[in-house]
Design an enzyme around this catalytic site. Structure first.
Site, PDB file in Angstrom:
ATOM      1  N   GLU A  39       0.846  -1.189   0.000  1.00  0.00           N
ATOM      2  CA  GLU A  39       0.000   0.000   0.000  1.00  0.00           C
ATOM      3  C   GLU A  39       0.886   1.244   0.000  1.00  0.00           C
ATOM      4  O   GLU A  39       2.107   1.152   0.134  1.00  0.00           O
ATOM      5  CB  GLU A  39      -0.967  -0.005   1.185  1.00  0.00           C
ATOM      6  N   HIS A  85      -3.899   4.029   8.715  1.00  0.00           N
ATOM      7  CA  HIS A  85      -2.704   3.495   9.370  1.00  0.00           C
ATOM      8  C   HIS A  85      -1.691   4.608   9.503  1.00  0.00           C
ATOM      9  O   HIS A  85      -1.623   5.472   8.672  1.00  0.00           O
ATOM     10  CB  HIS A  85      -1.943   2.498   8.493  1.00  0.00           C
TER      11      HIS A  85
END
Lengths: 383, 294
Positions: free
Chosen positions: B212, B250
């Site tokens: 990611e 995150h």
């Protein structure tokens, strides 16, 4: 959490880092009172979390009360790159002999802290890094070992700061390190760190980003919470403890896990839709969290359909399903929703959803099929 | 074969008496994992459905021969729990805890590297690891993983890990080991560690990698693949539509400037002859095609 300059300076002061005497003002009268106390001349500074304040006219020097009144009046309410100025920081103007730069942050690649010091401060440090990388002294700091006075001395020498600034800079670097570690910051940056003609070193600006994960051991951070920087949807989401980022599209997204939520946005985009938001309900989300998430999505007038994409691990399918049922009872959901549920206890979850399914609450077996369906319900591809 | 864990792995669960620890620990046991002990300070002598609880990891290791730990402890105490396991001589630690302060994590990581070089930490903030039909440590739903290989999976995102397993199972493709490395700033195990282990594992014939935005680990993985991996690799990177400068949930998923963008990562991987795909479904399809041609 990014702090405003005035909050960063207050945080610096807690760790003994010298800053200019000054205060916060939300009105013109307050600004004059703060200026009187700080001593003229003063600098009136717009408090917004965006670069280029000076160029936009958000930082002005004032030599008396009348000038403070004039500048404060002009800056309050000013729009700087989409940020409306609601608060000023008024501080005693410093005479500047030299401008330096100092910071601590985590170098994720090296998995150690990175300290940076430069004699070329006061300007865009990223430009310095690009054009004259040798002008920035760098040192990796082992978090298991720490940062000593000797380390600070070597860094200051390597950065070739002026000799009269050495002692002050070494002391400030050690205090800045404490602020970074004990203060649980992701970033502490002073730009410029100045040397005055009298030979004193102090912080003229403060950039501090706090680590939200450490909030449990910092009750003092409650004073810093300021949600004016967020849009309305983001404020509502923040108040409900959700990880939400507003986007420009029309398909509302709810997913669990940042990776899956990002991937869901990507897939909606690939099948011709535009995501209205990124919303990660996190691991272990229960019914209440899901109901809150739907309420936030429901508050967005641009949302024409909702795509709920859940792959249970720590999150349990029946909790998610119960949350959807609860939300349907609590508020009238304006847009039709497509739900894709897999993983832990997905069977139980799907059974619960069966009881509320209709032409506006639809279950879909796969991520890609669900994305296509949600985009169709929003009025089709390309809109 | 599998990497890091197999049917001989004996697991102690730190935090087995807590809500999450109990739920997932018992689920891991039901899957067939040897869950031999639990640790909760002050609760030594009790048991959780027959699994004995000890006050310390050292006691649990002495009594049961545990050689892996599953840390399911709240953020406040998680870094300390990891270090306790390492000090007790546990060689493989899985920490699923989300929300550990960054400084605690950075300190614990560096202490492990310096004082416990024989210990591997997986996570924190990760879904764990599963070698299907052998061992499942963490929060992955075991039934979504098809045993038998030949694919090894490594992923930064928990839920994308499940998605990857699920897509492969739908297509009848088995997995040797699936490792969720987690999205935190200082992960104990990174892409390169897993790629190296998969390359060395004779039963793993192809590798799926799910990355990611943010950081530079995918770019490092691309360089490693170019130099050291001759097995086919399929990669998917999440976050193509993420706006720059925004934090997407995150700590890991943040981009600034062009560094760490999905585009930059995909280009680096493609240049290393990796099959780069656009979504998890395509990743499954591409992998099935590659496995068929092996």
């Amino acid at each position: 959490m990014d702090l405003f300059e005035y909050q960063g300076k207050q945080y610096f002061a807690r760790y003994g880092i010298p800053v200019s005497p000054g205060g916060v003002a939300d009105t013109v009268d307050d600004a004059v009172a703060q200026a009187d106390q700080a001593g003229y001349p003063v600098v009136v500074k717009a408090q917004v979390q965006v670069g280029g304040r000076g160029k936009a006219g958000g930082i002005k020097l004032a030599s008396d009360a009348a000038e403070v009144r004039q500048h404060a009046g002009a800056i309050l309410g000013m729009d700087i790159k989409g940020h409306v100025v609601r608060r000023l920081w008024v501080e005693h103007a410093s005479d500047i002999a030299k401008e330096y730069y100092a910071s601590f942050t985590l170098d994720r690649s090296a998995k150690k802290y990175l300290a940076m010091v430069s004699a070329k401060g006061g300007v865009d440090i990223e430009a310095v890094a690009a054009e004259d990388p040798g002008a920035i002294a760098r040192m990796h700091v082992d978090p298991a070992v720490g940062f000593t006075a000797a380390d600070a001395g070597r860094l200051v020498d390597e950065a070739k700061l002026d000799s009269e600034a050495r002692a002050g800079a070494v002391e400030i670097l050690q205090k800045l390190y404490r602020c970074y570690v004990e203060g649980d910051a992701d970033l502490v940056e002073i730009n410029p760190l100045i040397l005055t003609p009298e030979g004193r070193v102090h912080a003229l600006d403060a950039k501090v980003t706090l680590d939200d994960n450490a909030a449990f051991r910092h009750p003092e951070w409650d004073d810093f919470r300021d949600i004016d920087e967020l849009d309305e949807r983001e404020k509502l989401a923040r108040s409900k403890g959700l990880q939400y980022v507003g986007l420009e599209g029309f398909v509302g997204i709810i997913a669990n896990g940042a990776g899956l939520a990002m991937s869901t946005c990507d897939v909606v985009n690939q099948v011709g839709g535009k995501p209205a938001n990124f919303l990660d309900i996190g691991g272990g989300a229960n019914a209440e969290v899901m109901a809150n998430a739907l309420e936030v999505i429901n508050s967005d007038a641009n949302v024409r359909s909702i795509f709920i994409n859940i792959f249970g691990g720590i999150t349990r399918g029946e909790e998610v399903a119960n949350g959807i049922v609860t939300a349907l009872q609590r508020v009238e959901i304006k847009a039709p929703m497509v739900i894709r549920l897999d993983g832990t206890n997905a069977e139980e979850g799907r059974k619960i959803l069966k009881t509320v399914e209709s032409d506006r609450v639809i279950s879909s077996p796969t991520m890609l099929a669900a994305a296509k369906h949600a985009v169709e319900l929003a009025g089709g591809v390309g809109q | 074969m599998s990497i890091f864990v197999d049917e001989t792995t004996k697991v102690v669960v730190q935090g087995l008496t807590g809500g999450q620890g109990r739920f997932h620990g018992l689920r891991n046991r039901a899957y067939g994992t040897q869950i031999v002990a639990g640790v909760t300070p002050g609760k030594g002598g009790q048991d959780v459905e027959g699994i004995p609880i000890y006050d310390t990891v050292a006691e649990a290791v002495a009594a049961t021969g545990a050689n892996a730990s599953f840390v399911s402890v709240p953020p406040k105490g998680a870094a300390q729990a990891i270090l306790e396991a390492a000090e007790a001589g546990i060689p493989f630690i899985v920490c699923i805890t989300e929300g550990i302060p960054a400084h605690d994590e950075a300190r614990a990581y560096n202490i492990l590297v310096e004082r416990h070089p024989g210990t591997r930490l997986l996570g924190p903030n990760c879904p764990g690891i599963i070698s299907p039909a052998k061992c499942n440590i963490g929060i992955t739903a075991g039934e979504i993983a098809q045993p038998g290989g030949p694919v090894g999976i490594v992923s930064r995102s928990g839920t994308l890990t499940y998605q990857a397993l699920y897509e492969l199972k739908q297509l009848g493709v088995g997995v040797t080991t699936c490792v969720g490395i987690g999205g935190d700033p200082v992960p104990g195990t990174n892409f390169v560690d897993c790629l190296e282990a998969f390359q060395a594992d004779p039963d793993t014939k192809a590798i799926a990698m799910f990355g990611e935005i943010g950081g530079s680990e995918e770019e490092k993985a691309a360089r490693f693949i170019a130099d050291h991996v001759d097995k086919p690799v399929v990669a998917y990177i999440a976050g193509v539509t993420a706006p720059p400068g925004k934090k997407m949930g995150h700590a890991g998923a943040i981009i600034s400037g062009s560094q760490g963008t999905a585009q930059a990562k995909m280009e680096a991987l493609a240049a290393a002859r990796v099959h780069v795909v656009n979504n998890p479904t395509e990743a499954g399809e591409k992998m099935a095609e590659l496995v068929k041609a092996l």
